[in-house]
Design a protein around this motif. Sequence first.
Motif, PDB file in Angstrom:
ATOM      1  N   ILE A   1       0.838  -1.206   0.000  1.00  0.00           N
ATOM      2  CA  ILE A   1       0.000   0.000   0.000  1.00  0.00           C
ATOM      3  C   ILE A   1       0.871   1.254   0.000  1.00  0.00           C
ATOM      4  CG2 ILE A   1      -1.732   1.310   1.291  1.00  0.00           C
ATOM      5  CD1 ILE A   1      -2.734  -1.376   2.419  1.00  0.00           C
ATOM      6  N   GLN A   2       1.907   1.265   0.842  1.00  0.00           N
ATOM      7  CA  GLN A   2       2.794   2.426   0.914  1.00  0.00           C
ATOM      8  C   GLN A   2       3.489   2.660  -0.424  1.00  0.00           C
ATOM      9  OE1 GLN A   2       5.330   1.461   4.251  1.00  0.00           O
ATOM     10  NE2 GLN A   2       4.023   2.559   5.701  1.00  0.00           N
ATOM     11  N   ASN A   3       4.006   1.585  -1.053  1.00  0.00           N
ATOM     12  CA  ASN A   3       4.704   1.735  -2.332  1.00  0.00           C
ATOM     13  C   ASN A   3       3.774   2.275  -3.409  1.00  0.00           C
ATOM     14  OD1 ASN A   3       7.101   0.811  -1.245  1.00  0.00           O
ATOM     15  ND2 ASN A   3       6.778  -1.321  -1.875  1.00  0.00           N
ATOM     16  N   ASP A   4       2.532   1.808  -3.405  1.00  0.00           N
ATOM     17  CA  ASP A   4       1.568   2.292  -4.398  1.00  0.00           C
ATOM     18  C   ASP A   4       1.278   3.779  -4.197  1.00  0.00           C
ATOM     19  OD1 ASP A   4       1.458  -0.200  -5.485  1.00  0.00           O
ATOM     20  OD2 ASP A   4      -0.534  -0.718  -4.716  1.00  0.00           O
ATOM     21  N   ILE A   5       1.109   4.194  -2.934  1.00  0.00           N
ATOM     22  CA  ILE A   5       0.825   5.607  -2.660  1.00  0.00           C
ATOM     23  C   ILE A   5       2.030   6.463  -3.042  1.00  0.00           C
ATOM     24  CG2 ILE A   5       0.391   7.304  -0.835  1.00  0.00           C
ATOM     25  CD1 ILE A   5      -1.348   5.199   0.546  1.00  0.00           C
ATOM     26  N   ARG A   6       3.249   5.988  -2.732  1.00  0.00           N
ATOM     27  CA  ARG A   6       4.447   6.723  -3.128  1.00  0.00           C
ATOM     28  C   ARG A   6       4.501   6.904  -4.642  1.00  0.00           C
ATOM     29  NH1 ARG A   6       7.153   3.108   0.298  1.00  0.00           N
ATOM     30  NH2 ARG A   6       7.594   3.977   2.371  1.00  0.00           N
ATOM     31  N   SER A   7       4.197   5.838  -5.368  1.00  0.00           N
ATOM     32  CA  SER A   7       4.214   5.894  -6.836  1.00  0.00           C
ATOM     33  C   SER A   7       3.197   6.898  -7.360  1.00  0.00           C
ATOM     34  CB  SER A   7       3.938   4.506  -7.426  1.00  0.00           C
ATOM     35  OG  SER A   7       4.955   3.602  -7.075  1.00  0.00           O
ATOM     36  N   ARG A   8       2.021   6.928  -6.739  1.00  0.00           N
ATOM     37  CA  ARG A   8       0.970   7.857  -7.175  1.00  0.00           C
ATOM     38  C   ARG A   8       1.366   9.305  -6.883  1.00  0.00           C
ATOM     39  NH1 ARG A   8      -4.603   5.722  -4.753  1.00  0.00           N
ATOM     40  NH2 ARG A   8      -5.407   7.421  -6.070  1.00  0.00           N
TER      41      ARG A   8
ATOM     42  N   ALA B   1      -0.164   1.413   7.301  1.00  0.00           N
ATOM     43  CA  ALA B   1       0.446   1.924   6.071  1.00  0.00           C
ATOM     44  C   ALA B   1       0.440   3.446   6.050  1.00  0.00           C
ATOM     45  CB  ALA B   1      -0.297   1.368   4.858  1.00  0.00           C
ATOM     46  N   LEU B   2      -0.697   4.041   6.367  1.00  0.00           N
ATOM     47  CA  LEU B   2      -0.790   5.504   6.368  1.00  0.00           C
ATOM     48  C   LEU B   2       0.057   6.111   7.472  1.00  0.00           C
ATOM     49  CD1 LEU B   2      -4.595   6.111   5.652  1.00  0.00           C
ATOM     50  CD2 LEU B   2      -2.681   6.283   4.062  1.00  0.00           C
ATOM     51  N   ASN B   3       0.052   5.487   8.653  1.00  0.00           N
ATOM     52  CA  ASN B   3       0.864   6.009   9.765  1.00  0.00           C
ATOM     53  C   ASN B   3       2.335   6.062   9.392  1.00  0.00           C
ATOM     54  OD1 ASN B   3      -1.299   6.412  11.450  1.00  0.00           O
ATOM     55  ND2 ASN B   3      -1.024   4.525  12.606  1.00  0.00           N
ATOM     56  N   GLY B   4       2.810   5.021   8.688  1.00  0.00           N
ATOM     57  CA  GLY B   4       4.208   4.992   8.281  1.00  0.00           C
ATOM     58  C   GLY B   4       4.551   6.127   7.339  1.00  0.00           C
ATOM     59  N   LEU B   5       3.640   6.452   6.424  1.00  0.00           N
ATOM     60  CA  LEU B   5       3.881   7.538   5.465  1.00  0.00           C
ATOM     61  C   LEU B   5       3.781   8.901   6.146  1.00  0.00           C
ATOM     62  CD1 LEU B   5       1.943   6.139   2.380  1.00  0.00           C
ATOM     63  CD2 LEU B   5       4.418   6.184   2.740  1.00  0.00           C
ATOM     64  N   VAL B   6       2.939   9.003   7.195  1.00  0.00           N
ATOM     65  CA  VAL B   6       2.879  10.245   7.977  1.00  0.00           C
ATOM     66  C   VAL B   6       4.205  10.451   8.698  1.00  0.00           C
ATOM     67  CG1 VAL B   6       1.817  11.363   9.980  1.00  0.00           C
ATOM     68  CG2 VAL B   6       0.368  10.272   8.251  1.00  0.00           C
TER      69      VAL B   6
END
Length: 356
Positions: free
Chosen positions: A9-16, A48-53
Motif C-alpha cells: 500500500i505504501q509503495n503504491d501511494i508513493r508511486s501515485r 500503512a498511512l501512519n508509516g507515510l505520515v
Amino acid sequence: MEHPLYKQIQNDIRSRIQSGELPSGALVPSEKELAQQYGVSQITSKNALNGLVEEGLLVRYRGRGTFVRELLSSERGHPHQHQPQPSAKKTIAMILPTMKTRIDQQLLDGLERYCSERDYDLLIRITRESPEEEAFAIEHFRERGVDGYIIFPVEQESYNNAILRLTLDRVPLVLVDRFLKEIKTYSVSADNYGGVRTAVSDMLAAGHEHVALLSPEITNTVTDERAKGFEAAFMERGLPIDKTLWCLLDLDTLGKGLGQQEISRFLREKSEVTALFAVNAELARYAFYALRDIWPQAENRPLLAAFDDPDLEGVPYVRQHLDEMCRSAVELLAEQLEGKYDPRREVVPVAWVQTG
C-alpha cells in the motif's frame, strides 16, 4: 520476496505521489477505502498511512482526512533542511490560541512591535484552541514559504505533530509560554514554578493552611509547573498537600462556559477553605464572582490570589513581564534566521504583586 501488505500500500501511494496522480495537498483514500481496495484489515491500512505520515509524505487532520504533505520549494530534495534566503525580507507566522484575555492582547502587541523593529512581515492566525486549526495553520504557512514561526500552542495534553516536525526539520521556531520536555527547541516562558511558590508561601505565612488550587486539568507544561510550585510551597513549610482541595476543571467544562458554576459547587462542598489560588486570570474571575455569591459579606470571604492580573480590586497576583518575554522570543527567532542553532529555554522572572 513479496512485500508485506502494508508495504505494498505504501509503495503504491508513493508511486501515485511521484507520478503526480496524488499532487501536493491531495486527499488520500481513507483507511476504510484502502482496506476495501486491497482486501486487508483497517489495522493494516492504518499502519500503512501512519508509516507515510512518519516519513513526512502525508499529514493528517482530525475530522478532515489524510493529505499529501505540501513541501516548500526549499524542501524539495532537502526535506529536513530549512534554507532561508539571507537577503530577502523575512516573513514570520505567529499562531495564537485565543485573543480573549488582556494577556493575549499584550503578547500580540509586544511580539508585533519587536518584529516590526526588525522589519519582519508578520502573518497572524488565531486557532481558537483547536488542535486541528493549529496543525492546518502550520502546514498552510509552510506552503506559503514563511521564514519562521512564533507559536503559543493550544491547551492540550500533547503537542501537535506539526510542531514536532518544525522542530525536527530545524525550521526557525520559538514556542511562547510552553516548552517541549523531550525535544530541545527554542522557547520563552514565565517562571511559573517560582511565581506560584512565592505567592502560595506568602498565603501560608499569613495563616492560610487550607488553600485551594483552581486550575484547568493539568495537560501541559504551564499547568504542570504551576501545580508543582503550589506543592513546593507546602513542602517547604512541612505541611501536607491535600489534593481534595484541588479544583481541576476539564477543558470541555471551561469551553462550555461552566467554570464559575463548577467553582461555586466546589466551594460549597469545601467549607474549610480559607484561601484560593487561581492559576490564571480567567479562573480568578470565575472564583471572584462565585465567592461573592456564596459570601455576600466581604469580610467573611476566603482570600483569592491569581497568576496574572485578573483586573479585580483587592486580588493579589503574580505578574508576568510580558514585554521581556516578547523581546526574548523575537531575539531567539532572529538568532535562528541568522543561521545559528542553539535551542534552549528562556525563563523570564515574575513579580508577586500584593494589593493594599
